[in-house]
Design a protein around this motif. Structure first.
Motif, PDB file in Angstrom:
ATOM      1  N   GLN A 229     -10.199  11.464 -34.283  1.00 53.65           N
ATOM      2  CA  GLN A 229      -9.928  12.612 -35.153  1.00 53.65           C
ATOM      3  C   GLN A 229      -8.782  12.305 -36.115  1.00 53.65           C
ATOM      4  O   GLN A 229      -8.834  12.652 -37.300  1.00 53.65           O
ATOM      5  N   ILE A 230      -7.751  11.666 -35.593  1.00 46.35           N
ATOM      6  CA  ILE A 230      -6.593  11.331 -36.424  1.00 46.35           C
ATOM      7  C   ILE A 230      -6.977  10.339 -37.518  1.00 46.35           C
ATOM      8  O   ILE A 230      -6.577  10.475 -38.684  1.00 46.35           O
ATOM      9  N   MET A 231      -7.778   9.339 -37.176  1.00 47.19           N
ATOM     10  CA  MET A 231      -8.176   8.359 -38.191  1.00 47.19           C
ATOM     11  C   MET A 231      -9.101   8.974 -39.234  1.00 47.19           C
ATOM     12  O   MET A 231      -9.033   8.620 -40.415  1.00 47.19           O
ATOM     13  N   ALA A 256       5.132   3.019 -35.197  1.00 46.67           N
ATOM     14  CA  ALA A 256       4.728   2.868 -33.788  1.00 46.67           C
ATOM     15  C   ALA A 256       3.770   3.965 -33.350  1.00 46.67           C
ATOM     16  O   ALA A 256       2.989   3.775 -32.408  1.00 46.67           O
ATOM     17  N   SER A 257       3.805   5.110 -34.033  1.00 49.90           N
ATOM     18  CA  SER A 257       2.940   6.230 -33.651  1.00 49.90           C
ATOM     19  C   SER A 257       1.497   6.046 -34.103  1.00 49.90           C
ATOM     20  O   SER A 257       0.603   6.739 -33.619  1.00 49.90           O
ATOM     21  N   ASN A 258       1.264   5.128 -35.038  1.00 52.68           N
ATOM     22  CA  ASN A 258      -0.064   5.005 -35.632  1.00 52.68           C
ATOM     23  C   ASN A 258      -1.046   4.237 -34.742  1.00 52.68           C
ATOM     24  O   ASN A 258      -0.672   3.286 -34.066  1.00 52.68           O
ATOM     25  N   TYR A 259      -2.298   4.649 -34.795  1.00 56.01           N
ATOM     26  CA  TYR A 259      -3.355   3.990 -34.031  1.00 56.01           C
ATOM     27  C   TYR A 259      -3.812   2.703 -34.703  1.00 56.01           C
ATOM     28  O   TYR A 259      -4.247   1.768 -34.041  1.00 56.01           O
ATOM     29  N   LEU A 260      -3.748   2.674 -36.022  1.00 54.74           N
ATOM     30  CA  LEU A 260      -4.205   1.523 -36.788  1.00 54.74           C
ATOM     31  C   LEU A 260      -3.171   1.215 -37.860  1.00 54.74           C
ATOM     32  O   LEU A 260      -2.773   2.102 -38.604  1.00 54.74           O
ATOM     33  N   ASN A 261      -2.724  -0.031 -37.907  1.00 54.66           N
ATOM     34  CA  ASN A 261      -1.733  -0.413 -38.909  1.00 54.66           C
ATOM     35  C   ASN A 261      -2.395  -0.585 -40.268  1.00 54.66           C
ATOM     36  O   ASN A 261      -3.290  -1.423 -40.429  1.00 54.66           O
ATOM     37  N   LEU A 262      -1.969   0.198 -41.220  1.00 51.93           N
ATOM     38  CA  LEU A 262      -2.515   0.146 -42.567  1.00 51.93           C
ATOM     39  C   LEU A 262      -1.383  -0.055 -43.562  1.00 51.93           C
ATOM     40  O   LEU A 262      -0.328   0.567 -43.442  1.00 51.93           O
ATOM     41  N   GLU A 276     -11.181  -0.532 -43.873  1.00 53.53           N
ATOM     42  CA  GLU A 276     -10.501  -0.868 -42.610  1.00 53.53           C
ATOM     43  C   GLU A 276     -10.654   0.253 -41.586  1.00 53.53           C
ATOM     44  O   GLU A 276     -10.895   0.012 -40.403  1.00 53.53           O
ATOM     45  N   ILE A 277     -10.488   1.481 -42.055  1.00 54.66           N
ATOM     46  CA  ILE A 277     -10.625   2.633 -41.154  1.00 54.66           C
ATOM     47  C   ILE A 277     -12.056   2.738 -40.646  1.00 54.66           C
ATOM     48  O   ILE A 277     -12.289   2.916 -39.436  1.00 54.66           O
ATOM     49  N   ASN A 278     -13.016   2.619 -41.534  1.00 50.81           N
ATOM     50  CA  ASN A 278     -14.424   2.707 -41.128  1.00 50.81           C
ATOM     51  C   ASN A 278     -14.789   1.613 -40.128  1.00 50.81           C
ATOM     52  O   ASN A 278     -15.518   1.863 -39.157  1.00 50.81           O
ATOM     53  N   ILE A 286     -10.476   2.451 -32.053  1.00 48.52           N
ATOM     54  CA  ILE A 286      -9.581   3.603 -31.936  1.00 48.52           C
ATOM     55  C   ILE A 286      -9.715   4.259 -30.564  1.00 48.52           C
ATOM     56  O   ILE A 286      -8.721   4.655 -29.947  1.00 48.52           O
ATOM     57  N   ARG A 287     -10.965   4.365 -30.072  1.00 52.60           N
ATOM     58  CA  ARG A 287     -11.168   4.986 -28.757  1.00 52.60           C
ATOM     59  C   ARG A 287     -10.448   4.191 -27.677  1.00 52.60           C
ATOM     60  O   ARG A 287      -9.779   4.759 -26.801  1.00 52.60           O
ATOM     61  N   LYS A 288     -10.550   2.862 -27.724  1.00 53.43           N
ATOM     62  CA  LYS A 288      -9.898   2.028 -26.710  1.00 53.43           C
ATOM     63  C   LYS A 288      -8.373   2.150 -26.798  1.00 53.43           C
ATOM     64  O   LYS A 288      -7.684   2.197 -25.787  1.00 53.43           O
TER      65      LYS A 288
END
Length: 301
Positions: A229-231, A256-262, A276-278, A286-288
């Motif tokens: 949801q966040i992504m 540090a709070s982010n799920y994916l470094n962008l 990258e997000i897709n 992201i789920r893992k």
């Protein structure tokens, strides 16, 4: 020791990691945001000039060279201009080598200053201002008790740009939990497109102890958004940032709070960031990562 001068907790933006921090205020002048516990234990205080002067003298004795200074705590710009000017003049006297002075600023503190006052502050070396937008949606800002409207934040930001300040703006993904965040995301992208800050950071909500959101979580009234949801929310924010090709926003979502470094520049890298997000969403990354967060806590990565 330098640490003995500070009133803790002490916070600074990630980009100020190598800056000298001088506390000219303690706490935050607003201190009511539902998600923030940074200054909950501090009463907002503007420190006396004589104390600040002696601390600057102390720092000068300890430090041979410093090119960046950050003025803490949460809203240093709120102090009277004449007092801030005295401090800035003394900093320039004692640290003639400094190239950049920066601080946090609230919309209220900016709007209270005249353009002439801001011009004076800019000429004395303050060149970068950090503003927490959090959301470009008024209903969201009301819910998180930001204490300012989208219109006020936009006006304040454009006022600072007009006076020659660089802006670093942060927004928060997941601020509404698992509720529909479409308005928050779309409107945030649109507001960023109006302001066009030099720097944009997207953080993810971390539920800190003793915040209003933490209390609501424990009562079952607030449910955190999932990583997916966040992504999707971050993706929607980026999709709605539309600025001219000759403009540039340095974009980071690598806290540090982010799920994916962008990281990248907008609009130049917009499509690459979305790809990258897709890719991360389609490959279950992201789920893992979210499962790891639930087990160890996001800050444990």
């Amino acid at each position: 020791m330098i640490d003995s001068v500070y009133n803790y907790p002490l916070y600074r933006p990630p980009s100020e990691a190598y800056s000298l921090i001088i506390q000219i205020t303690l706490g935050c002048s607003h201190n009511k945001c539902t998600f923030c516990n940074m200054y909950k234990g501090k009463q907002f205080t503007i420190k006396p000039f004589d104390q600040i002067k002696s601390e600057i003298d102390f720092f000068r004795k300890q430090i041979n060279f410093i090119d960046k200074i950050f003025l803490a705590d949460g809203d240093a710009l709120i102090m009277k201009t004449e007092d801030l000017v005295k401090i800035l003049k003394y900093i320039n006297l004692k640290f003639p080598e400094v190239k950049r002075i920066s601080l946090y600023a609230s919309p209220r503190s900016i709007l209270l200053k005249t353009e002439e006052e801001l011009k004076q502050i800019r000429e004395l070396g303050v060149s970068l201002v950090y503003i927490g937008l959090e959301s470009g949606d008024n209903e969201t800002l009301k819910e998180i008790k930001k204490g300012a409207t989208v219109e006020e934040i936009t006006e304040a930001s454009l006022k600072m740009k007009k006076m020659g300040f660089q802006l670093s703006i942060t927004v928060i993904a997941g601020i509404l939990g698992n509720k529909d965040s479409t308005n928050h995301a779309v409107n945030t992208g649109k507001v960023i497109s109006k302001i066009i800050p030099e720097y944009l950071g997207i953080l993810c909500l971390v539920v800190h102890p003793e915040t209003d959101i933490d209390i609501r979580c424990k009562k079952g009234e607030f449910i955190e958004a999932s990583g997916d949801q966040i992504m999707e929310e971050i993706k929607m924010i980026i999709e709605n940032i539309n600025i001219p090709e000759n403009e540039k926003i340095i974009f980071r979502s690598n806290h540090a709070s982010n799920y994916l470094n962008l990281r990248g520049n907008l609009p130049e890298d917009k499509e690459e960031l979305l790809e990258e997000i897709n890719y991360a969403l389609s490959n279950d990354y992201i789920r893992k990562r979210n499962e790891k967060y639930l087990k160890y806590g996001r800050n444990g990565f």
